[in-house]
Enzyme design. Sequence first.
Site, PDB file in Angstrom:
ATOM      1  N   LEU A  65       0.952  -0.779  -0.167  1.00 43.31           N
ATOM      2  CA  LEU A  65      -0.391   0.466   0.039  1.00 43.31           C
ATOM      3  C   LEU A  65       0.854   1.765   0.021  1.00 43.31           C
ATOM      4  O   LEU A  65       2.193   0.834  -0.191  1.00 43.31           O
ATOM      5  CB  LEU A  65      -0.972  -0.178   1.183  1.00 43.31           C
ATOM      6  CG  LEU A  65      -1.334  -1.532   1.067  1.00 43.31           C
ATOM      7  CD1 LEU A  65      -2.152  -1.809   2.810  1.00 43.31           C
ATOM      8  CD2 LEU A  65      -2.982  -0.523   0.032  1.00 43.31           C
ATOM      9  N   PRO A  66       0.383   2.438   0.008  1.00 39.37           N
ATOM     10  CA  PRO A  66       1.320   3.439  -0.434  1.00 39.37           C
ATOM     11  C   PRO A  66       2.136   3.750   0.844  1.00 39.37           C
ATOM     12  O   PRO A  66       2.959   4.397   0.860  1.00 39.37           O
ATOM     13  CB  PRO A  66       0.196   4.432  -0.702  1.00 39.37           C
ATOM     14  CG  PRO A  66      -0.857   3.645  -1.786  1.00 39.37           C
ATOM     15  CD  PRO A  66      -1.105   2.612  -0.998  1.00 39.37           C
ATOM     16  N   LYS A 172      15.096   0.589   4.734  1.00 38.46           N
ATOM     17  CA  LYS A 172      14.799   0.987   3.215  1.00 38.46           C
ATOM     18  C   LYS A 172      14.403   2.469   3.100  1.00 38.46           C
ATOM     19  O   LYS A 172      14.820   2.953   2.460  1.00 38.46           O
ATOM     20  CB  LYS A 172      13.420   0.842   3.509  1.00 38.46           C
ATOM     21  CG  LYS A 172      12.051   1.074   2.000  1.00 38.46           C
ATOM     22  CD  LYS A 172      12.118   0.662   1.573  1.00 38.46           C
ATOM     23  CE  LYS A 172      12.333   0.996  -0.393  1.00 38.46           C
ATOM     24  NZ  LYS A 172      12.436   1.165  -1.478  1.00 38.46           N
TER      25      LYS A 172
HETATM   26  P1  NAD Z   1       1.016   2.363  -6.241  1.00 35.27           P
HETATM   27  O1  NAD Z   1       0.195   4.042  -6.301  1.00 35.27           O
HETATM   28  O2  NAD Z   1       1.178   1.961  -8.167  1.00 35.27           O
HETATM   29  O3  NAD Z   1      -0.015   0.850  -5.896  1.00 35.27           O
HETATM   30  C1  NAD Z   1      -1.047   1.075  -4.428  1.00 35.27           C
HETATM   31  C2  NAD Z   1      -1.890   0.763  -5.103  1.00 35.27           C
HETATM   32  O4  NAD Z   1      -2.423   0.132  -3.157  1.00 35.27           O
HETATM   33  C3  NAD Z   1      -2.922   1.225  -5.890  1.00 35.27           C
HETATM   34  O5  NAD Z   1      -3.143  -0.206  -7.000  1.00 35.27           O
HETATM   35  C4  NAD Z   1      -4.345   1.462  -5.012  1.00 35.27           C
HETATM   36  O6  NAD Z   1      -5.116   1.302  -5.769  1.00 35.27           O
HETATM   37  C5  NAD Z   1      -4.295   0.516  -3.515  1.00 35.27           C
HETATM   38  N1  NAD Z   1      -4.901   0.793  -2.275  1.00 35.27           N
HETATM   39  C6  NAD Z   1      -4.541   2.167  -2.020  1.00 35.27           C
HETATM   40  N2  NAD Z   1      -5.705   2.059  -0.755  1.00 35.27           N
HETATM   41  C7  NAD Z   1      -6.175   0.768  -0.573  1.00 35.27           C
HETATM   42  C8  NAD Z   1      -7.301  -0.210   0.147  1.00 35.27           C
HETATM   43  N3  NAD Z   1      -7.867   1.032   1.239  1.00 35.27           N
HETATM   44  N4  NAD Z   1      -7.096  -1.395  -0.087  1.00 35.27           N
HETATM   45  C9  NAD Z   1      -7.076  -1.613  -1.258  1.00 35.27           C
HETATM   46  N5  NAD Z   1      -5.703  -1.110  -2.377  1.00 35.27           N
HETATM   47  C10 NAD Z   1      -5.962   0.160  -1.558  1.00 35.27           C
HETATM   48  O7  NAD Z   1       2.497   2.543  -5.386  1.00 35.27           O
HETATM   49  P2  NAD Z   1       3.681   1.148  -5.307  1.00 35.27           P
HETATM   50  O8  NAD Z   1       5.224   2.081  -6.758  1.00 35.27           O
HETATM   51  O9  NAD Z   1       2.854  -0.398  -5.990  1.00 35.27           O
HETATM   52  O10 NAD Z   1       3.720   1.793  -4.150  1.00 35.27           O
HETATM   53  C11 NAD Z   1       3.919   0.687  -3.077  1.00 35.27           C
HETATM   54  C12 NAD Z   1       4.022   0.908  -2.218  1.00 35.27           C
HETATM   55  O11 NAD Z   1       5.491  -0.041  -2.108  1.00 35.27           O
HETATM   56  C13 NAD Z   1       4.176   2.102  -1.608  1.00 35.27           C
HETATM   57  O12 NAD Z   1       4.680   2.015  -0.408  1.00 35.27           O
HETATM   58  C14 NAD Z   1       6.552   2.459  -2.301  1.00 35.27           C
HETATM   59  O13 NAD Z   1       6.688   3.085  -1.844  1.00 35.27           O
HETATM   60  C15 NAD Z   1       6.728   1.286  -2.458  1.00 35.27           C
HETATM   61  N6  NAD Z   1       7.898   0.909  -3.203  1.00 35.27           N
HETATM   62  C16 NAD Z   1       7.765   1.259  -3.996  1.00 35.27           C
HETATM   63  C17 NAD Z   1       8.539   1.409  -5.762  1.00 35.27           C
HETATM   64  C18 NAD Z   1       8.129   1.805  -7.068  1.00 35.27           C
HETATM   65  O14 NAD Z   1       9.645   1.808  -7.476  1.00 35.27           O
HETATM   66  N7  NAD Z   1       7.346   1.716  -7.332  1.00 35.27           N
HETATM   67  C19 NAD Z   1       9.911   0.857  -4.937  1.00 35.27           C
HETATM   68  C20 NAD Z   1       9.958   0.256  -3.815  1.00 35.27           C
HETATM   69  C21 NAD Z   1       8.829   0.259  -2.894  1.00 35.27           C
END
Ligand code: NAD
Length: 296
Positions: A65-66, A172
């Site tokens: 999740l975000p 992290k």
């Molecule tokens: P994203 O915004 O693409 O995905 C987050 C997902 O969570 C979305 O699809 C959203 O609809 C869903 N979501 C939010 N609230 C929800 C709920 N209540 N119930 C169900 N689903 C829900 O973000 P991301 O890029 O996939 O990143 C996710 C996590 O991973 C973050 O914490 C980010 O910091 C971390 N991260 C991202 C990357 C990257 O390269 N994108 C790399 C390492 C870590």
Amino acid sequence: MATIGFIGLGNMGGPMAINLAKAGHSVKAFDLSQDAIQKVVAAGGQAATSAVDAAQNVEFVVSMLPAGKHVESIFVTGEQPLFDVVADGTLIIDSSTIDAETAKRVAATGAERGISFIDAPVSGGVGAATAGTLAFMVGGSEALFEKAKPILECMGKNIFRAGDNGAGQVAKCCNNMLLAILMTGTAEALNMGVKNGLDPAVLSEIMKQSSGSNWALQVYNPFPGVMEGVPSSNDYQGGFQVDLMYKDLGLAGDVSHQSGSPTPMGSQARALFSMHKAKGNGGLDFSSVLRLYQDR
Ligand code: NAD
């Protein structure tokens, strides 16, 4: 094979859930976006109708999740907290990048109720999530780490135990602060070279083979057209959003403040990403910070 509920199928969670399904696990997938659920279903997963549906009667729950508020709300404080519905013995693996304090608080609340919760944030970006080569940084007991490892190995190739609950999140945010410093430094150097007449691809190759080499030059070049298959060559779409990097630099700032650790370079990187975000670029990939340096 294990039964797994997966919650949060965005840029990272989607491909991670797909890799679990491809490895033969039974994956019940939930996101607020139906499109995101359908992508996992197309790869062999099952659609869950809610987070509760995904988390009930499974051996593992993985969340991606975000931010901390989403994690705490889903598991503890929301309308239908998953801590109320998970079966005895379920291990919850939170791979979201969140603040260490929330990770520790949620784990402690779980422990009081006999629920196992570990933090397991990842590094590697969307490419590594898709290829199943993420690095996992786990905060939790040795026993829970060993239990989670076979599941994490379906999504990553380097699985580390950083320490007890919250330690994965501290590792992290140290890593992402360094990544932000390296990405802004790489953008700064590339822009200066190009402004002085160098070809960005030639300069990138020179620095990649020299002492300035780093992850951004090796696999995530920020200059459009230098590297195929990275966000800079796709108008900075997909990848790792500026908003999320800004969040991570805030988390690093909190850890720095709480521990009295000086982080002048991290603070500078945060200032740059904050200006870039304020110009309306929060939804772009973080390598777009190059634009801050360019005459546009
Ligand atoms: P994203 O915004 O693409 O995905 C987050 C997902 O969570 C979305 O699809 C959203 O609809 C869903 N979501 C939010 N609230 C929800 C709920 N209540 N119930 C169900 N689903 C829900 O973000 P991301 O890029 O996939 O990143 C996710 C996590 O991973 C973050 O914490 C980010 O910091 C971390 N991260 C991202 C990357 C990257 O390269 N994108 C790399 C390492 C870590």
